[in-house]
Design a protein around this motif. Structure first.
Motif, PDB file in Angstrom:
ATOM      1  N   THR A 273       0.835  -1.207   0.000  1.00 57.42           N
ATOM      2  CA  THR A 273       0.000   0.000   0.000  1.00 57.42           C
ATOM      3  C   THR A 273       0.863   1.248   0.000  1.00 57.42           C
ATOM      4  O   THR A 273       0.628   2.175  -0.779  1.00 57.42           O
ATOM      5  CB  THR A 273      -0.947  -0.003   1.213  1.00 57.42           C
ATOM      6  OG1 THR A 273      -1.797  -1.149   1.131  1.00 57.42           O
ATOM      7  CG2 THR A 273      -1.781   1.261   1.273  1.00 57.42           C
ATOM      8  N   GLN A 274       1.885   1.277   0.859  1.00 57.45           N
ATOM      9  CA  GLN A 274       2.781   2.429   0.917  1.00 57.45           C
ATOM     10  C   GLN A 274       3.493   2.628  -0.417  1.00 57.45           C
ATOM     11  O   GLN A 274       3.634   3.746  -0.907  1.00 57.45           O
ATOM     12  CB  GLN A 274       3.795   2.230   2.042  1.00 57.45           C
ATOM     13  CG  GLN A 274       4.708   3.418   2.262  1.00 57.45           C
ATOM     14  CD  GLN A 274       5.737   3.128   3.333  1.00 57.45           C
ATOM     15  OE1 GLN A 274       6.588   2.268   3.149  1.00 57.45           O
ATOM     16  NE2 GLN A 274       5.643   3.847   4.444  1.00 57.45           N
ATOM     17  N   PHE A 275       3.922   1.534  -1.043  1.00 58.97           N
ATOM     18  CA  PHE A 275       4.620   1.606  -2.320  1.00 58.97           C
ATOM     19  C   PHE A 275       3.705   2.164  -3.407  1.00 58.97           C
ATOM     20  O   PHE A 275       4.095   3.064  -4.155  1.00 58.97           O
ATOM     21  CB  PHE A 275       5.133   0.219  -2.725  1.00 58.97           C
ATOM     22  CG  PHE A 275       5.693   0.175  -4.114  1.00 58.97           C
ATOM     23  CD1 PHE A 275       6.957   0.661  -4.369  1.00 58.97           C
ATOM     24  CD2 PHE A 275       4.951  -0.337  -5.167  1.00 58.97           C
ATOM     25  CE1 PHE A 275       7.478   0.643  -5.656  1.00 58.97           C
ATOM     26  CE2 PHE A 275       5.462  -0.366  -6.449  1.00 58.97           C
ATOM     27  CZ  PHE A 275       6.728   0.125  -6.697  1.00 58.97           C
TER      28      PHE A 275
ATOM     29  N   ALA B 154       2.146   6.609  -7.012  1.00 58.02           N
ATOM     30  CA  ALA B 154       1.109   7.537  -7.487  1.00 58.02           C
ATOM     31  C   ALA B 154       1.513   8.983  -7.188  1.00 58.02           C
ATOM     32  O   ALA B 154       1.335   9.867  -8.031  1.00 58.02           O
ATOM     33  CB  ALA B 154      -0.226   7.203  -6.845  1.00 58.02           C
ATOM     34  N   ALA B 155       2.071   9.220  -6.003  1.00 53.56           N
ATOM     35  CA  ALA B 155       2.480  10.573  -5.619  1.00 53.56           C
ATOM     36  C   ALA B 155       3.580  11.114  -6.532  1.00 53.56           C
ATOM     37  O   ALA B 155       3.667  12.313  -6.760  1.00 53.56           O
ATOM     38  CB  ALA B 155       2.957  10.583  -4.169  1.00 53.56           C
ATOM     39  N   TYR B 156       4.408  10.215  -7.064  1.00 56.69           N
ATOM     40  CA  TYR B 156       5.487  10.633  -7.961  1.00 56.69           C
ATOM     41  C   TYR B 156       5.084  10.562  -9.425  1.00 56.69           C
ATOM     42  O   TYR B 156       5.929  10.645 -10.313  1.00 56.69           O
ATOM     43  CB  TYR B 156       6.752   9.801  -7.715  1.00 56.69           C
ATOM     44  CG  TYR B 156       7.442  10.157  -6.412  1.00 56.69           C
ATOM     45  CD1 TYR B 156       8.031  11.401  -6.240  1.00 56.69           C
ATOM     46  CD2 TYR B 156       7.484   9.257  -5.366  1.00 56.69           C
ATOM     47  CE1 TYR B 156       8.658  11.740  -5.053  1.00 56.69           C
ATOM     48  CE2 TYR B 156       8.116   9.581  -4.166  1.00 56.69           C
ATOM     49  CZ  TYR B 156       8.691  10.818  -4.018  1.00 56.69           C
ATOM     50  OH  TYR B 156       9.305  11.151  -2.843  1.00 56.69           O
ATOM     51  N   GLY B 157       3.782  10.397  -9.696  1.00 61.55           N
ATOM     52  CA  GLY B 157       3.286  10.427 -11.061  1.00 61.55           C
ATOM     53  C   GLY B 157       3.441   9.135 -11.839  1.00 61.55           C
ATOM     54  O   GLY B 157       3.366   9.135 -13.060  1.00 61.55           O
ATOM     55  N   HIS B 158       3.639   8.028 -11.131  1.00 59.97           N
ATOM     56  CA  HIS B 158       3.810   6.738 -11.807  1.00 59.97           C
ATOM     57  C   HIS B 158       2.613   5.819 -11.602  1.00 59.97           C
ATOM     58  O   HIS B 158       2.726   4.606 -11.766  1.00 59.97           O
ATOM     59  CB  HIS B 158       5.071   6.033 -11.303  1.00 59.97           C
ATOM     60  CG  HIS B 158       6.314   6.827 -11.494  1.00 59.97           C
ATOM     61  ND1 HIS B 158       6.830   7.116 -12.741  1.00 59.97           N
ATOM     62  CD2 HIS B 158       7.147   7.413 -10.592  1.00 59.97           C
ATOM     63  CE1 HIS B 158       7.930   7.836 -12.593  1.00 59.97           C
ATOM     64  NE2 HIS B 158       8.129   8.043 -11.312  1.00 59.97           N
TER      65      HIS B 158
ATOM     66  N   SER C  45       1.882   0.055 -16.305  1.00 65.02           N
ATOM     67  CA  SER C  45       1.249  -1.253 -16.432  1.00 65.02           C
ATOM     68  C   SER C  45       1.389  -2.041 -15.137  1.00 65.02           C
ATOM     69  O   SER C  45       2.332  -1.842 -14.367  1.00 65.02           O
ATOM     70  CB  SER C  45       1.876  -2.045 -17.583  1.00 65.02           C
ATOM     71  OG  SER C  45       3.155  -2.523 -17.208  1.00 65.02           O
ATOM     72  N   LEU C  46       0.462  -2.939 -14.914  1.00 64.87           N
ATOM     73  CA  LEU C  46       0.478  -3.753 -13.704  1.00 64.87           C
ATOM     74  C   LEU C  46       1.754  -4.602 -13.632  1.00 64.87           C
ATOM     75  O   LEU C  46       2.350  -4.741 -12.559  1.00 64.87           O
ATOM     76  CB  LEU C  46      -0.766  -4.651 -13.657  1.00 64.87           C
ATOM     77  CG  LEU C  46      -1.038  -5.354 -12.342  1.00 64.87           C
ATOM     78  CD1 LEU C  46      -1.116  -4.355 -11.199  1.00 64.87           C
ATOM     79  CD2 LEU C  46      -2.323  -6.149 -12.430  1.00 64.87           C
ATOM     80  N   ALA C  47       2.209  -5.138 -14.767  1.00 62.42           N
ATOM     81  CA  ALA C  47       3.425  -5.955 -14.793  1.00 62.42           C
ATOM     82  C   ALA C  47       4.645  -5.121 -14.397  1.00 62.42           C
ATOM     83  O   ALA C  47       5.498  -5.573 -13.609  1.00 62.42           O
ATOM     84  CB  ALA C  47       3.627  -6.569 -16.175  1.00 62.42           C
ATOM     85  N   LYS C  48       4.736  -3.908 -14.911  1.00 65.89           N
ATOM     86  CA  LYS C  48       5.870  -3.038 -14.586  1.00 65.89           C
ATOM     87  C   LYS C  48       5.809  -2.610 -13.117  1.00 65.89           C
ATOM     88  O   LYS C  48       6.836  -2.608 -12.429  1.00 65.89           O
ATOM     89  CB  LYS C  48       5.873  -1.823 -15.507  1.00 65.89           C
ATOM     90  CG  LYS C  48       7.122  -0.989 -15.423  1.00 65.89           C
ATOM     91  CD  LYS C  48       7.162   0.073 -16.512  1.00 65.89           C
ATOM     92  CE  LYS C  48       8.488   0.790 -16.498  1.00 65.89           C
ATOM     93  NZ  LYS C  48       8.598   1.754 -17.582  1.00 65.89           N
ATOM     94  N   LEU C  49       4.616  -2.264 -12.649  1.00 70.23           N
ATOM     95  CA  LEU C  49       4.440  -1.879 -11.250  1.00 70.23           C
ATOM     96  C   LEU C  49       4.846  -3.037 -10.336  1.00 70.23           C
ATOM     97  O   LEU C  49       5.518  -2.838  -9.323  1.00 70.23           O
ATOM     98  CB  LEU C  49       2.990  -1.463 -10.988  1.00 70.23           C
ATOM     99  CG  LEU C  49       2.689  -0.897  -9.610  1.00 70.23           C
ATOM    100  CD1 LEU C  49       3.426   0.421  -9.397  1.00 70.23           C
ATOM    101  CD2 LEU C  49       1.195  -0.700  -9.434  1.00 70.23           C
ATOM    102  N   ARG C  50       4.457  -4.240 -10.704  1.00 71.29           N
ATOM    103  CA  ARG C  50       4.800  -5.438  -9.933  1.00 71.29           C
ATOM    104  C   ARG C  50       6.319  -5.603  -9.861  1.00 71.29           C
ATOM    105  O   ARG C  50       6.881  -5.848  -8.785  1.00 71.29           O
ATOM    106  CB  ARG C  50       4.155  -6.665 -10.569  1.00 71.29           C
ATOM    107  CG  ARG C  50       4.439  -7.964  -9.898  1.00 71.29           C
ATOM    108  CD  ARG C  50       3.687  -9.092 -10.647  1.00 71.29           C
ATOM    109  NE  ARG C  50       4.326 -10.353 -10.465  1.00 71.29           N
ATOM    110  CZ  ARG C  50       5.329 -10.838 -11.190  1.00 71.29           C
ATOM    111  NH1 ARG C  50       5.821 -10.144 -12.193  1.00 71.29           N
ATOM    112  NH2 ARG C  50       5.844 -12.013 -10.936  1.00 71.29           N
TER     113      ARG C  50
END
Length: 164
Positions: free
Chosen positions: A53-55, A60-64, A68-73
């Protein structure tokens, strides 16, 4: 701080994972690592809801927030690797030195300098140290405050429960 430690014989310990390994996890994911790279990984808890959750909030706060879900993962796995590796390095140092150096027994201390994103709310490095050795790290999180007439104005903590 580093100069003081060196001048006073205080051990300095590098805690970070190899930047190349972190980069490879971020770009290829854990499944894309070679067997040699996988052997370098510490025990990794990727099911820590507070950490995730923190990540996600940080990204999101840094505009990211729209990647994509794969990249975020993969980025999350890289962040987890970073936190786990630092926590493991702390624990390994404390374990190794408690037998060799009397000051590390019964209340010895280690100061860890890490960014807010690795310690805020005791999520990241602190909770992973606790998971490994049961110790509860004391966490200091610097926060900016406004100044009036030369004195800081702090009516309430900017981020409650960020640290001790």
């Amino acid at each position: 701080i580093f100069r003081y430690a060196r001048l006073n014989g205080i051990p300095l310990v590098g805690l970070n994972a190899s930047p190349a390994l972190v980069h490879d996890v971020a770009s290829k994911g854990i499944e894309g690592l070679s067997p040699v790279q996988r052997a370098e990984l510490p025990e990794m808890d990727v099911a820590n809801e507070a950490h995730l959750t923190q990540f996600v909030q940080m990204m999101a706060a840094y505009g990211h927030g729209n990647m994509s879900l794969a990249k975020l993962r993969n980025y999350y796995f890289a962040k987890t690797l970073w936190d786990e590796y630092m926590a493991e390095s702390v624990c390994m140092f404390l374990e190794a030195y408690k037998e060799e150096e009397p000051q590390w027994r019964n209340g010895g201390r280690m100061v860890v300098l890490a960014g807010n994103g690795h310690v805020e709310g005791r999520v990241g490095v602190p909770d992973r140290i606790t998971r490994r050795i049961g110790a509860k790290p004391f966490v200091i999180v610097p926060e900016g405050v406004s100044f009036e007439e030369g004195l800081p104005v702090v009516d309430e903590l900017p981020i409650p429960d960020a640290g001790d």
